[in-house]
Design an enzyme around this catalytic site. Structure first.
Site, PDB file in Angstrom:
ATOM      1  N   HIS A 317       1.036  -1.388  -0.096  1.00  7.53           N
ATOM      2  CA  HIS A 317      -0.071  -0.033   0.128  1.00  7.53           C
ATOM      3  C   HIS A 317       0.947   1.187  -0.027  1.00  7.53           C
ATOM      4  O   HIS A 317       2.025   1.340   0.352  1.00  7.53           O
ATOM      5  CB  HIS A 317      -0.877  -0.062   1.259  1.00  7.53           C
ATOM      6  CG  HIS A 317      -0.365   0.062   2.714  1.00  7.53           C
ATOM      7  ND1 HIS A 317       0.068   1.383   3.204  1.00  7.53           N
ATOM      8  CD2 HIS A 317       0.253  -0.768   3.336  1.00  7.53           C
ATOM      9  CE1 HIS A 317       0.516   0.876   4.330  1.00  7.53           C
ATOM     10  NE2 HIS A 317       0.745  -0.316   4.523  1.00  7.53           N
ATOM     11  N   CYS A 336       3.067  -5.711   6.439  1.00  8.91           N
ATOM     12  CA  CYS A 336       2.635  -5.203   5.017  1.00  8.91           C
ATOM     13  C   CYS A 336       3.780  -4.493   4.447  1.00  8.91           C
ATOM     14  O   CYS A 336       5.129  -4.154   5.140  1.00  8.91           O
ATOM     15  CB  CYS A 336       1.570  -4.153   4.967  1.00  8.91           C
ATOM     16  SG  CYS A 336       0.020  -5.006   5.594  1.00  8.91           S
TER      17      CYS A 336
END
Length: 449
Positions: A317, A336
């Site tokens: 992201h 992440c």
């Protein structure tokens, strides 16, 4: 008096020109500039034009047969270095352009042994522009910001023995060989220790991305998966741990904190409440749901999230905290991967998805509307753990064994807390449809379009 001054200036200029010619600098004609301008112009020239002192960004994928062959060749070179006695250690003091003394001579010998500077430059005690360029080259090869200054992190990397570096190459060659098969015409490779991501097409790297990856105690998993969907302008829902550890204390200190950060409060019936309706002097806030509005400047997911199929609840992201991409130590997430230049990455992912060119991507992001788009066809994604490799141009790269998987005891200066790492176990997707992810966050699943 003027004659004596003119003679002194002429002699000094001759010395400058001689030194510049030896270093390969460009020398201006005596009458081309005034005295002060001429001297400044000559000394402004760099001594690091030698191609051997630069590290170019490679277009060869890290996961390729070329990298395997180059790493095998590097292993043979390092075996020779080890057989010849390795390299000397350097003093634990900061050195920079203009430093002078025995420590600089030792530094030169160390850089000569690893091929970062030519033997013909000698072992002078002066830290000149050649040494600065060699230090920059060494830093670039070790994932350190190339300042040319020998700081603590650089000293630590310089003092890793040649034998250990050889073992590191041999260990990672096994990993590289496991990915030497056909990985697909288009794929993504994320190298966790390097905190970088590259997109590959037709055997060449198309885009490079600096990244932020998992902390030592919340490691990004090694996996093979596919990028299946892009979520534009995603929501971020605050988990209980963040409510307890962060939101409650922040609201006690600043009752306007939620409004300032565009975080809304909802009860179990999905009705929005005002922050003042909650007793912030208790744990009452744990009974409510907190959701951050869409927005790249404040939303923890930035303007886009890339959904990759996996059982760990991790994804890739954007982030509003762009400053992390300028750091050496980018092990900052809860598993992440945060991407620099994420729009270029998304444009590449959606390259074969009809109707999704860069202009359309920018328009959707600018609209602020939540939009999900399926990547057609899905793109293979490989998260790998490679701490040492070489490129066909002969440049050998090393990175810190941040998760201690090489078995060689190497640790980075930024990671050395003196405490053993507690590895976070894999986290499956909960039955409630919320995916656990970055910074203990949850990504709220929305209806797919």
């Amino acid at each position: 008096m003027r004659l004596e001054q003119s003679v002194r200036e002429s002699t000094f200029l001759q010395l400058i020109r001689s030194a510049a010619l030896v270093a390969g600098a460009v020398v201006l004609a005596p009458d081309s500039l005034a005295w002060g301008q001429e001297a400044q112009a000559e000394w402004a020239q760099r001594y690091d034009a030698d191609a051997r002192l630069t590290v170019s960004r490679s277009t060869t994928p890290i996961l390729s047969t070329q990298t395997v062959a180059a790493t095998e060749a590097a292993i043979e070179r390092f075996r020779e270095i080890v057989a010849n006695g390795g390299w000397p250690s350097v003093a634990g003091q900061q050195l920079r352009l203009g430093s002078n003394g025995p420590a600089v001579s030792a530094l030169r010998r160390r850089l000569i042994a690893s091929g970062d500077i030519g033997q013909e430059t000698g072992t002078s005690p002066v830290f000149d522009s050649y040494v600065e360029a060699a230090v920059r080259r060494f830093q670039a090869r070790h994932g350190i910001i190339a300042t040319g200054v020998v700081n603590q992190q650089t000293i630590q990397a310089l003092n890793v023995p040649a034998e250990t570096r050889l073992q590191q190459l041999e260990t990672n060659l096994v990993r590289l060989r496991s990915f030497s098969r056909d990985l697909g015409n288009r794929y993504v490779a994320a190298n966790i220790p390097a905190a970088t991501v590259e997109t590959v097409e037709n055997g060449e790297v198309v885009t490079h991305h600096v990244a932020g990856v998992g902390k030592i105690d919340r490691q990004s998993p090694v996996m093979q998966t596919k990028a299946i969907q892009v979520n534009f302008n995603p929501f971020w829902t605050v988990p209980a741990s963040v409510i307890r550890k962060d939101l409650i204390p922040k609201m006690q200190a600043d009752p306007n904190y939620l409004n300032a950060n565009h975080i809304r409060v909802y009860n179990k019936d999905n009705q929005e409440l005002q922050p003042e309706q909650i007793n912030w002097r208790s744990l009452d806030a744990l009974n409510f749901r907190f959701r951050q509005d869409i927005g790249g400047d404040f939303n923890s997911l930035g303007v886009v999230r890339i959904d990759i199929a996996n059982p760990y609840g991790v994804y890739m992201h954007d982030t509003p905290a762009k400053g992390v991409f300028g750091d050496d130590f980018r092990f900052v997430s809860s598993g992440c991967i945060r991407l620099q230049n994420v729009r270029d990455y998304v444009a590449w992912l959606l390259k074969e998805t009809p109707g999704w060119d860069r202009d359309h991507i920018d328009q959707v992001i600018a609209s602020g509307e939540r939009v999900d788009v399926k990547i057609t066809p899905a793109v293979p994604v490989y998260w790998v753990y490679v701490t040492a490799w070489a490129a066909p141009d002969g440049i050998t790269q090393f990175r810190d064994d941040i998760y201690q998987r090489d078995g060689l005891g190497l640790r980075s200066a930024g990671a050395d807390s003196g405490q053993p790492a507690v590895v976070q176990a894999a986290r499956p997707i909960p039955a409630d449809g919320l995916i656990q992810g970055d910074d203990d966050s949850y990504f709220e699943e929305r209806p797919r379009r």
